[in-house]
Design a protein around this motif. Structure first.
Motif, mmCIF file in Angstrom:
data_model
loop_
_atom_site.group_PDB
_atom_site.id
_atom_site.type_symbol
_atom_site.label_atom_id
_atom_site.label_comp_id
_atom_site.label_asym_id
_atom_site.label_seq_id
_atom_site.Cartn_x
_atom_site.Cartn_y
_atom_site.Cartn_z
ATOM 1 N N ALA A 5 16.556 -33.251 20.242
ATOM 2 C CA ALA A 5 17.831 -33.508 20.922
ATOM 3 C C ALA A 5 18.825 -34.111 19.933
ATOM 4 C CB ALA A 5 17.615 -34.457 22.094
ATOM 5 N N SER A 7 22.474 -36.476 19.418
ATOM 6 C CA SER A 7 23.059 -37.659 20.055
ATOM 7 C C SER A 7 24.180 -37.260 21.006
ATOM 8 C CB SER A 7 23.613 -38.603 18.990
ATOM 9 O OG SER A 7 24.767 -38.028 18.387
ATOM 10 N N GLN A 8 24.502 -38.154 21.915
ATOM 11 C CA GLN A 8 25.626 -37.938 22.823
ATOM 12 C C GLN A 8 26.920 -37.760 22.033
ATOM 13 O OE1 GLN A 8 25.456 -37.450 26.085
ATOM 14 N NE2 GLN A 8 27.657 -37.363 26.472
ATOM 15 N N TRP A 11 27.077 -34.279 20.538
ATOM 16 C CA TRP A 11 27.343 -33.309 21.589
ATOM 17 C C TRP A 11 28.820 -33.352 21.995
ATOM 18 C CZ3 TRP A 11 29.131 -33.600 26.599
ATOM 19 C CH2 TRP A 11 29.076 -32.394 27.316
ATOM 20 N N LEU A 102 25.582 -33.005 32.074
ATOM 21 C CA LEU A 102 24.667 -32.148 31.345
ATOM 22 C C LEU A 102 23.513 -31.772 32.266
ATOM 23 C CD1 LEU A 102 24.573 -34.241 28.079
ATOM 24 C CD2 LEU A 102 25.354 -31.882 28.235
ATOM 25 N N LYS A 124 22.585 -30.378 24.508
ATOM 26 C CA LYS A 124 22.182 -31.638 23.866
ATOM 27 C C LYS A 124 20.681 -31.657 23.576
ATOM 28 C CE LYS A 124 22.209 -36.632 24.605
ATOM 29 N NZ LYS A 124 22.529 -37.702 25.572
ATOM 30 N N ASP A 125 19.892 -31.120 24.503
ATOM 31 C CA ASP A 125 18.440 -31.184 24.369
ATOM 32 C C ASP A 125 17.817 -29.877 24.875
ATOM 33 O OD1 ASP A 125 15.731 -31.748 24.397
ATOM 34 O OD2 ASP A 125 15.955 -33.697 25.350
#
Length: 195
Positions: A5, A7-8, A11, A102, A124-125
């Motif tokens: 994943a 990071s926020q 993203w 998300l 993101k993941d």
């Protein structure tokens, strides 16, 4: 190989770049261009535009969801955390609910199908998204570019082997055959039965 994943912050930066790209085109032109692309997505994924009451989650369509070009679907959901201006008239009166989170983080409803089209480079993941979709749908329909480099807007790159790891033998390969206004990149696509 398992994708880690991002990071926020990474993203969010990717979404800024992607939104700038999508906002360059006037809405009406954009609506027609999406319509053309969905025609081919539907062709390869065996989607009849009369959905016969099926419930759908469509993840990350940006401005115009494929569901806008369909009819007769049950209560369905568009997962799109990025906001685009001027779209309300296109979605008014539709049996659609927006989830502005998300997919990896939201409370997912149970549905007949999850649609993943030109999405995976933007998430993101990836592992979490695919695993979650398998739990909350009977079928996953996917069409995704592969073998492309990463950049600001595309934090991930995928191979055919990645998708075979996710979806097994249903994975097929698309190489550009001159579909006008459609993918020039090599892609994979398929219909995965989750049950």
């Amino acid at each position: 190989m398992k994708k880690q994943a991002i990071s926020q912050e990474r993203w969010e930066d990717a979404q800024i770049g992607e939104k700038q790209f999508h906002d360059m085109e006037p809405l009406e032109s954009s609506y027609e261009n999406y319509k053309n692309s969905y025609k081919y997505y539907f062709k390869y994924l065996g989607i009849n535009t009369n959905l016969d009451g099926k419930t759908i989650i469509e993840i990350g369509p940006a401005k115009f969801a494929g569901l806008l070009y369909c009819e007769n679907y049950g209560p369905s959901y568009i997962i799109e955390p990025t906001l685009y201006d001027g779209l309300d008239p296109y979605y008014e009166g539709k049996n659609l609910e927006f989830i502005r989170e998300l997919y990896e983080d939201c409370d997912s409803p149970m549905v007949d199908e999850v649609w993943i089209m030109n999405l995976m480079q933007h998430v993101k993941d990836p592992e979490s998204l695919i695993n979650k979709a398998k739990k909350f749908a009977k079928v996953i329909r996917f069409f995704e570019p592969i073998d492309l480099p990463t950049n600001r807007e595309h934090p991930f790159t995928f191979s055919e082997a990645d998708f075979k790891g996710y979806f097994g033998d249903c994975v097929k390969t698309y190489t550009s055959i001159g579909e006008p206004g459609f993918h020039g990149a090599k892609c994979v696509y398929g219909v995965y039965n989750c049950e």
